[in-house]
Design a protein around this motif. Structure first.
Motif, mmCIF file in Angstrom:
data_model
loop_
_atom_site.group_PDB
_atom_site.id
_atom_site.type_symbol
_atom_site.label_atom_id
_atom_site.label_comp_id
_atom_site.label_asym_id
_atom_site.label_seq_id
_atom_site.Cartn_x
_atom_site.Cartn_y
_atom_site.Cartn_z
ATOM 1 N N ALA A 279 0.840 -1.195 0.000
ATOM 2 C CA ALA A 279 0.000 0.000 0.000
ATOM 3 C C ALA A 279 0.875 1.246 0.000
ATOM 4 O O ALA A 279 1.944 1.274 0.605
ATOM 5 N N ASN A 280 0.417 2.270 -0.684
ATOM 6 C CA ASN A 280 1.126 3.538 -0.646
ATOM 7 C C ASN A 280 1.106 4.066 0.788
ATOM 8 O O ASN A 280 0.048 4.061 1.425
ATOM 9 N N PRO A 281 2.235 4.518 1.289
ATOM 10 C CA PRO A 281 2.248 5.051 2.662
ATOM 11 C C PRO A 281 1.706 6.481 2.692
ATOM 12 O O PRO A 281 2.388 7.420 3.091
ATOM 13 N N THR A 282 0.469 6.629 2.257
ATOM 14 C CA THR A 282 -0.168 7.947 2.206
ATOM 15 C C THR A 282 -1.423 7.990 3.070
ATOM 16 O O THR A 282 -2.164 8.963 3.020
ATOM 17 N N GLY A 283 -1.658 6.945 3.826
ATOM 18 C CA GLY A 283 -2.833 6.885 4.690
ATOM 19 C C GLY A 283 -2.921 5.513 5.330
ATOM 20 O O GLY A 283 -1.991 4.704 5.241
ATOM 21 N N TYR A 284 -4.026 5.264 5.955
ATOM 22 C CA TYR A 284 -4.232 3.998 6.649
ATOM 23 C C TYR A 284 -4.556 2.871 5.674
ATOM 24 O O TYR A 284 -4.958 3.108 4.541
ATOM 25 N N LEU A 285 -4.400 1.647 6.137
ATOM 26 C CA LEU A 285 -4.813 0.490 5.347
ATOM 27 C C LEU A 285 -6.345 0.435 5.290
ATOM 28 O O LEU A 285 -7.019 0.838 6.235
ATOM 29 N N HIS A 286 -6.866 -0.088 4.189
ATOM 30 C CA HIS A 286 -8.300 -0.298 4.093
ATOM 31 C C HIS A 286 -8.560 -1.800 3.935
ATOM 32 O O HIS A 286 -7.628 -2.609 3.891
ATOM 33 N N ILE A 287 -9.800 -2.173 3.855
ATOM 34 C CA ILE A 287 -10.182 -3.591 3.857
ATOM 35 C C ILE A 287 -9.566 -4.348 2.685
ATOM 36 O O ILE A 287 -9.197 -5.514 2.812
ATOM 37 N N GLY A 288 -9.410 -3.693 1.541
ATOM 38 C CA GLY A 288 -8.780 -4.339 0.395
ATOM 39 C C GLY A 288 -7.322 -4.690 0.672
ATOM 40 O O GLY A 288 -6.840 -5.757 0.284
ATOM 41 N N HIS A 289 -6.612 -3.802 1.353
ATOM 42 C CA HIS A 289 -5.225 -4.089 1.730
ATOM 43 C C HIS A 289 -5.178 -5.288 2.680
ATOM 44 O O HIS A 289 -4.305 -6.151 2.565
ATOM 45 N N CYS A 290 -6.108 -5.316 3.609
ATOM 46 C CA CYS A 290 -6.138 -6.409 4.596
ATOM 47 C C CYS A 290 -6.434 -7.745 3.919
ATOM 48 O O CYS A 290 -5.844 -8.762 4.264
ATOM 49 N N ARG A 291 -7.337 -7.727 2.950
ATOM 50 C CA ARG A 291 -7.631 -8.938 2.191
ATOM 51 C C ARG A 291 -6.371 -9.408 1.466
ATOM 52 O O ARG A 291 -6.022 -10.589 1.497
ATOM 53 N N GLY A 292 -5.668 -8.478 0.844
ATOM 54 C CA GLY A 292 -4.431 -8.822 0.152
ATOM 55 C C GLY A 292 -3.368 -9.346 1.105
ATOM 56 O O GLY A 292 -2.600 -10.245 0.761
ATOM 57 N N ALA A 293 -3.335 -8.792 2.325
ATOM 58 C CA ALA A 293 -2.367 -9.256 3.328
ATOM 59 C C ALA A 293 -2.655 -10.701 3.728
ATOM 60 O O ALA A 293 -1.742 -11.535 3.806
ATOM 61 N N ALA A 294 -3.925 -11.008 3.969
ATOM 62 C CA ALA A 294 -4.299 -12.376 4.356
ATOM 63 C C ALA A 294 -4.022 -13.353 3.220
ATOM 64 O O ALA A 294 -3.482 -14.451 3.438
ATOM 65 N N TYR A 295 -4.362 -12.966 2.004
ATOM 66 C CA TYR A 295 -4.156 -13.833 0.842
ATOM 67 C C TYR A 295 -2.665 -14.064 0.593
ATOM 68 O O TYR A 295 -2.218 -15.201 0.446
ATOM 69 N N GLY A 296 -1.888 -12.985 0.558
ATOM 70 C CA GLY A 296 -0.457 -13.100 0.274
ATOM 71 C C GLY A 296 0.285 -13.896 1.328
ATOM 72 O O GLY A 296 1.131 -14.744 1.011
ATOM 73 N N ASP A 297 -0.018 -13.635 2.595
ATOM 74 C CA ASP A 297 0.659 -14.354 3.668
ATOM 75 C C ASP A 297 0.283 -15.831 3.657
ATOM 76 O O ASP A 297 1.145 -16.704 3.861
ATOM 77 N N SER A 298 -0.993 -16.134 3.405
ATOM 78 C CA SER A 298 -1.422 -17.542 3.321
ATOM 79 C C SER A 298 -0.723 -18.260 2.176
ATOM 80 O O SER A 298 -0.238 -19.394 2.336
ATOM 81 N N LEU A 299 -0.648 -17.604 1.014
ATOM 82 C CA LEU A 299 0.031 -18.203 -0.134
ATOM 83 C C LEU A 299 1.505 -18.472 0.192
ATOM 84 O O LEU A 299 2.036 -19.550 -0.122
ATOM 85 N N ALA A 300 2.152 -17.523 0.846
ATOM 86 C CA ALA A 300 3.561 -17.696 1.207
ATOM 87 C C ALA A 300 3.741 -18.884 2.154
ATOM 88 O O ALA A 300 4.672 -19.690 1.991
ATOM 89 N N ARG A 301 2.872 -19.031 3.118
ATOM 90 C CA ARG A 301 2.966 -20.139 4.079
ATOM 91 C C ARG A 301 2.742 -21.484 3.387
ATOM 92 O O ARG A 301 3.430 -22.461 3.674
#
Length: 173
Positions: free
Chosen positions: A19-41
């Motif tokens: 995410a661009n460090p220009t504000g807070y994370l939103h739900i789409g970023h959180c979804r991407g975080a869960a998906y990316g981390d799960s895929l990595a694991r």
């Protein structure tokens, strides 16, 4: 359980969230975080050598606009006109950052005062003038002595008010 070697130690880089460090994370970023981390694991469990990367988007127009937005909000805290424009960032976090920068002014005051005062001291030493005491006006206010003195003068009718200020009745003395 579930360990497999299909990846055979191959290196894999998974970039996610970013995410661009220009504000807070939103739900789409959180979804991407869960998906990316799960895929990595999962891939790590499957025998891949996984590197997880957050690509920091800290260059370009968005960061330029961030800096401009913080600056505009900073000016606003001093009563100056704030002009964010249509590309500005309007979130509360921008105001918070501007306030934090304003709060740091005490650091600049102290650092600047000490730097310049040391220069004065060195110049006077070079001029062969030394002082026994360097008394700080700031310490006078911090001790509350100024307010106590004003209160005493007002209470004992040694002052008068005019033009929105308290004046000492010097003609009486």
């Amino acid at each position: 359980y579930g360990n497999i070697k299909v990846g055979q130690g191959q290196n894999v880089n998974i970039e996610f969230v970013s995410a661009n460090p220009t504000g807070y994370l939103h739900i789409g970023h959180c979804r991407g975080a869960a998906y990316g981390d799960s895929l990595a694991r999962i891939m790590k469990k499957a025998g891949y050598n996984v590197s997880k990367e957050f690509y920091v988007n800290d260059a370009g127009n968005q960061i330029k606009n961030l800096g401009h937005s913080i600056y505009e909000r900073y000016k606003e805290l001093f009563g100056l006109e704030c002009n964010l424009g249509e590309d500005g960032y309007y979130g509360k976090e921008i105001i918070t950052i501007a306030q934090m920068i304003k709060d740091e002014l005490e650091f600049f005051r102290v650092y600047g005062t000490n730097y310049l005062l040391n220069g004065l001291k060195n110049d006077l030493i070079d001029f062969n003038v030394e002082f026994d005491t360097w008394f700080s006006e700031k310490s006078l206010y911090a001790s509350n002595a100024v307010q106590e003195t004003i209160d005493f003068l007002v209470k004992n009718n040694f002052t008068y008010e005019q033009d929105g200020a308290i004046w000492l009745k010097t003609v009486d003395f």
